[in-house]
Design a protein around this motif. Structure first.
Motif, PDB file in Angstrom:
ATOM      1  N   SER A 197     -22.822  10.649  23.360  1.00  0.00           N
ATOM      2  CA  SER A 197     -21.958  11.055  22.238  1.00  0.00           C
ATOM      3  C   SER A 197     -22.360  12.443  21.749  1.00  0.00           C
ATOM      4  CB  SER A 197     -22.007  10.032  21.091  1.00  0.00           C
ATOM      5  OG  SER A 197     -23.204  10.159  20.391  1.00  0.00           O
ATOM      6  N   ASN A 198     -22.781  13.245  22.700  1.00  0.00           N
ATOM      7  CA  ASN A 198     -23.202  14.629  22.469  1.00  0.00           C
ATOM      8  C   ASN A 198     -22.162  15.436  21.676  1.00  0.00           C
ATOM      9  OD1 ASN A 198     -23.857  17.302  22.761  1.00  0.00           O
ATOM     10  ND2 ASN A 198     -24.416  17.139  24.919  1.00  0.00           N
ATOM     11  N   ALA A 199     -22.542  15.848  20.470  1.00  0.00           N
ATOM     12  CA  ALA A 199     -21.581  16.525  19.590  1.00  0.00           C
ATOM     13  C   ALA A 199     -21.160  17.891  20.129  1.00  0.00           C
ATOM     14  CB  ALA A 199     -22.188  16.670  18.198  1.00  0.00           C
ATOM     15  N   GLN A 200     -21.968  18.463  21.027  1.00  0.00           N
ATOM     16  CA  GLN A 200     -21.636  19.788  21.594  1.00  0.00           C
ATOM     17  C   GLN A 200     -20.579  19.698  22.683  1.00  0.00           C
ATOM     18  OE1 GLN A 200     -24.198  19.930  19.201  1.00  0.00           O
ATOM     19  NE2 GLN A 200     -25.529  19.500  20.935  1.00  0.00           N
ATOM     20  N   LYS A 201     -20.346  18.480  23.166  1.00  0.00           N
ATOM     21  CA  LYS A 201     -19.422  18.315  24.287  1.00  0.00           C
ATOM     22  C   LYS A 201     -18.092  17.776  23.781  1.00  0.00           C
ATOM     23  CE  LYS A 201     -20.191  16.886  29.005  1.00  0.00           C
ATOM     24  NZ  LYS A 201     -20.959  16.058  29.931  1.00  0.00           N
ATOM     25  N   LYS A 202     -17.010  18.206  24.446  1.00  0.00           N
ATOM     26  CA  LYS A 202     -15.680  17.725  24.043  1.00  0.00           C
ATOM     27  C   LYS A 202     -15.311  16.509  24.901  1.00  0.00           C
ATOM     28  CE  LYS A 202     -11.481  19.671  24.462  1.00  0.00           C
ATOM     29  NZ  LYS A 202     -10.670  20.799  24.904  1.00  0.00           N
ATOM     30  N   PHE A 203     -14.915  15.435  24.238  1.00  0.00           N
ATOM     31  CA  PHE A 203     -14.496  14.245  24.976  1.00  0.00           C
ATOM     32  C   PHE A 203     -13.064  13.906  24.606  1.00  0.00           C
ATOM     33  CE2 PHE A 203     -19.119  13.662  24.239  1.00  0.00           C
ATOM     34  CZ  PHE A 203     -19.549  13.614  25.555  1.00  0.00           C
ATOM     35  N   LEU A 204     -12.354  13.260  25.519  1.00  0.00           N
ATOM     36  CA  LEU A 204     -11.001  12.774  25.206  1.00  0.00           C
ATOM     37  C   LEU A 204     -11.082  11.528  24.318  1.00  0.00           C
ATOM     38  CD1 LEU A 204      -7.921  12.848  25.648  1.00  0.00           C
ATOM     39  CD2 LEU A 204      -8.277  11.553  27.760  1.00  0.00           C
ATOM     40  N   PHE A 205     -11.978  10.624  24.689  1.00  0.00           N
ATOM     41  CA  PHE A 205     -12.129   9.372  23.942  1.00  0.00           C
ATOM     42  C   PHE A 205     -13.385   9.419  23.063  1.00  0.00           C
ATOM     43  CE2 PHE A 205      -9.708   8.070  27.696  1.00  0.00           C
ATOM     44  CZ  PHE A 205      -8.732   7.263  27.136  1.00  0.00           C
ATOM     45  N   THR A 206     -13.360   8.686  21.958  1.00  0.00           N
ATOM     46  CA  THR A 206     -14.565   8.580  21.131  1.00  0.00           C
ATOM     47  C   THR A 206     -15.612   7.759  21.911  1.00  0.00           C
ATOM     48  OG1 THR A 206     -13.963   6.476  20.096  1.00  0.00           O
ATOM     49  CG2 THR A 206     -13.157   8.495  19.015  1.00  0.00           C
ATOM     50  N   ALA A 207     -16.857   7.861  21.482  1.00  0.00           N
ATOM     51  CA  ALA A 207     -17.917   7.125  22.165  1.00  0.00           C
ATOM     52  C   ALA A 207     -17.647   5.611  22.091  1.00  0.00           C
ATOM     53  CB  ALA A 207     -19.264   7.466  21.543  1.00  0.00           C
ATOM     54  N   GLU A 208     -17.162   5.137  20.953  1.00  0.00           N
ATOM     55  CA  GLU A 208     -16.863   3.707  20.800  1.00  0.00           C
ATOM     56  C   GLU A 208     -15.765   3.272  21.766  1.00  0.00           C
ATOM     57  OE1 GLU A 208     -18.227   1.242  19.387  1.00  0.00           O
ATOM     58  OE2 GLU A 208     -19.740   2.330  18.236  1.00  0.00           O
ATOM     59  N   GLU A 209     -14.737   4.116  21.893  1.00  0.00           N
ATOM     60  CA  GLU A 209     -13.641   3.793  22.831  1.00  0.00           C
ATOM     61  C   GLU A 209     -14.150   3.765  24.267  1.00  0.00           C
ATOM     62  OE1 GLU A 209      -9.864   5.826  20.396  1.00  0.00           O
ATOM     63  OE2 GLU A 209     -11.048   7.071  21.743  1.00  0.00           O
ATOM     64  N   ARG A 210     -15.020   4.729  24.595  1.00  0.00           N
ATOM     65  CA  ARG A 210     -15.555   4.777  25.960  1.00  0.00           C
ATOM     66  C   ARG A 210     -16.436   3.558  26.234  1.00  0.00           C
ATOM     67  NH1 ARG A 210     -18.630   9.759  25.995  1.00  0.00           N
ATOM     68  NH2 ARG A 210     -18.123  10.106  23.815  1.00  0.00           N
ATOM     69  N   LYS A 211     -17.240   3.187  25.231  1.00  0.00           N
ATOM     70  CA  LYS A 211     -18.090   2.000  25.380  1.00  0.00           C
ATOM     71  C   LYS A 211     -17.243   0.741  25.619  1.00  0.00           C
ATOM     72  CE  LYS A 211     -21.283  -0.937  22.841  1.00  0.00           C
ATOM     73  NZ  LYS A 211     -22.182  -1.107  21.702  1.00  0.00           N
ATOM     74  N   LYS A 212     -16.182   0.605  24.830  1.00  0.00           N
ATOM     75  CA  LYS A 212     -15.328  -0.585  24.952  1.00  0.00           C
ATOM     76  C   LYS A 212     -14.683  -0.660  26.338  1.00  0.00           C
ATOM     77  CE  LYS A 212     -11.639  -3.165  22.679  1.00  0.00           C
ATOM     78  NZ  LYS A 212     -11.070  -3.574  23.941  1.00  0.00           N
ATOM     79  N   LEU A 249      -1.865  13.731  22.477  1.00  0.00           N
ATOM     80  CA  LEU A 249      -2.399  15.090  22.443  1.00  0.00           C
ATOM     81  C   LEU A 249      -1.323  16.122  22.117  1.00  0.00           C
ATOM     82  CD1 LEU A 249      -4.662  15.193  25.646  1.00  0.00           C
ATOM     83  CD2 LEU A 249      -5.364  14.809  23.287  1.00  0.00           C
ATOM     84  N   LYS A 250      -1.731  17.142  21.365  1.00  0.00           N
ATOM     85  CA  LYS A 250      -0.785  18.212  21.038  1.00  0.00           C
ATOM     86  C   LYS A 250      -0.636  19.154  22.231  1.00  0.00           C
ATOM     87  CE  LYS A 250      -1.285  18.356  16.044  1.00  0.00           C
ATOM     88  NZ  LYS A 250      -2.646  17.783  15.818  1.00  0.00           N
ATOM     89  N   ARG A 251      -1.798  19.423  22.873  1.00  0.00           N
ATOM     90  CA  ARG A 251      -1.769  20.329  24.033  1.00  0.00           C
ATOM     91  C   ARG A 251      -2.458  19.635  25.204  1.00  0.00           C
ATOM     92  NH1 ARG A 251      -5.281  25.028  22.270  1.00  0.00           N
ATOM     93  NH2 ARG A 251      -6.531  23.199  21.873  1.00  0.00           N
ATOM     94  N   LYS A 252      -1.910  19.847  26.412  1.00  0.00           N
ATOM     95  CA  LYS A 252      -2.484  19.206  27.606  1.00  0.00           C
ATOM     96  C   LYS A 252      -3.957  19.557  27.786  1.00  0.00           C
ATOM     97  CE  LYS A 252       1.417  18.274  30.640  1.00  0.00           C
ATOM     98  NZ  LYS A 252       1.955  18.426  31.994  1.00  0.00           N
ATOM     99  N   ASN A 253      -4.302  20.790  27.421  1.00  0.00           N
ATOM    100  CA  ASN A 253      -5.672  21.250  27.616  1.00  0.00           C
ATOM    101  C   ASN A 253      -6.700  20.450  26.827  1.00  0.00           C
ATOM    102  OD1 ASN A 253      -5.491  23.097  29.533  1.00  0.00           O
ATOM    103  ND2 ASN A 253      -5.647  24.918  28.226  1.00  0.00           N
ATOM    104  N   ASP A 254      -6.249  19.788  25.766  1.00  0.00           N
ATOM    105  CA  ASP A 254      -7.180  19.005  24.945  1.00  0.00           C
ATOM    106  C   ASP A 254      -7.723  17.779  25.692  1.00  0.00           C
ATOM    107  OD1 ASP A 254      -6.880  20.787  22.912  1.00  0.00           O
ATOM    108  OD2 ASP A 254      -5.363  19.613  21.832  1.00  0.00           O
ATOM    109  N   ALA A 255      -7.159  17.492  26.857  1.00  0.00           N
ATOM    110  CA  ALA A 255      -7.621  16.321  27.632  1.00  0.00           C
ATOM    111  C   ALA A 255      -8.979  16.572  28.278  1.00  0.00           C
ATOM    112  CB  ALA A 255      -6.599  15.980  28.719  1.00  0.00           C
ATOM    113  N   PHE A 256      -9.375  17.850  28.394  1.00  0.00           N
ATOM    114  CA  PHE A 256     -10.609  18.153  29.152  1.00  0.00           C
ATOM    115  C   PHE A 256     -11.713  18.761  28.296  1.00  0.00           C
ATOM    116  CE2 PHE A 256      -6.837  18.555  31.802  1.00  0.00           C
ATOM    117  CZ  PHE A 256      -7.069  17.531  32.683  1.00  0.00           C
TER     118      PHE A 256
END
Ligand code: ADP
Length: 169
Positions: free
Chosen positions: A39-54, A162-169
């Motif tokens: 859940s590194n705050a410096q890194k951008k993720f699509l899903f929250t850590a909780e969502e990824r864990k689930k 997402l508002k912009r496709k680029n936000d996925a990465f």
């Protein structure tokens, strides 16, 4: 040290069939597999850590010796806390090699008693990545065989929001 345990750290943004394959193989060889969702705050993720864990837990329902934790910090600090001394990373193509070798050496410097084990991707998944999966999904491609069934809906919903496709990465 609890000897027969391994930590498999990563982003899992989202979990793919490549990750599932590695986790199932590890679960056969070790008493316990701890998937460590970053859940590194410096890194951008699509899903929250909780969502990824689930999504990891849902994808691997029935794997009794699996634990999934979230951690914001150095993997080696988590491992010292939990007294686990083996990290596992997956290796796909040659491009993974340099990054994984660098990480393994950084971790060795931080914690000389912690060993990194590399597991080769199965041939059918060596090309599967979270990034690739997001790319396919964004462009309406079929995800069959790339992600576990439980990931398809949340992935479609998240990308749609997402508002912009680029936000996925
Ligand atoms: P990170 O951002 O830490 O690289 P990932 O979730 O992308 O996190 O990957 C976690 C680990 O799983 C890494 O060691 C990566 O090389 C490995 N991995 C990713 N996809 C596959 C795959 N298809 N087969 C085997 N290993 C994989």
């Amino acid at each position: 040290m609890k000897n027969n345990q391994v930590v498999y750290p990563g982003s899992f943004d989202p979990i793919t069939m490549g990750h599932v394959d590695i986790i199932k193989r590890l679960a056969k060889s070790f008493d316990r597999v701890v998937v460590l969702v970053s859940s590194n705050a410096q890194k951008k993720f699509l899903f929250t850590a909780e969502e990824r864990k689930k999504m990891v837990l849902d994808a691997l329902k029935g794997t009794k010796n699996l634990k999934v934790d979230i951690f914001d910090g150095l993997t080696t600090d988590f491992m010292k806390q939990k007294k686990i001394d083996k990290i596992v990373r997956g290796l796909r193509a040659v491009v993974d090699f340099e990054y994984e070798m660098t990480m393994a050496n950084i971790n060795r410097k931080l914690a000389p008693n912690i060993e990194t084990l590399l597991v080769f991707a199965s041939p059918e998944y060596y090309y599967v990545s979270s990034r690739g999966v997001k790319e396919v999904a964004l462009n309406g491609g079929a995800l069959k065989g790339l992600v576990p069934e439980n990931v398809k809906k949340p992935l479609a919903a998240k990308l749609k929001s997402l508002k912009r496709k680029n936000d996925a990465f």
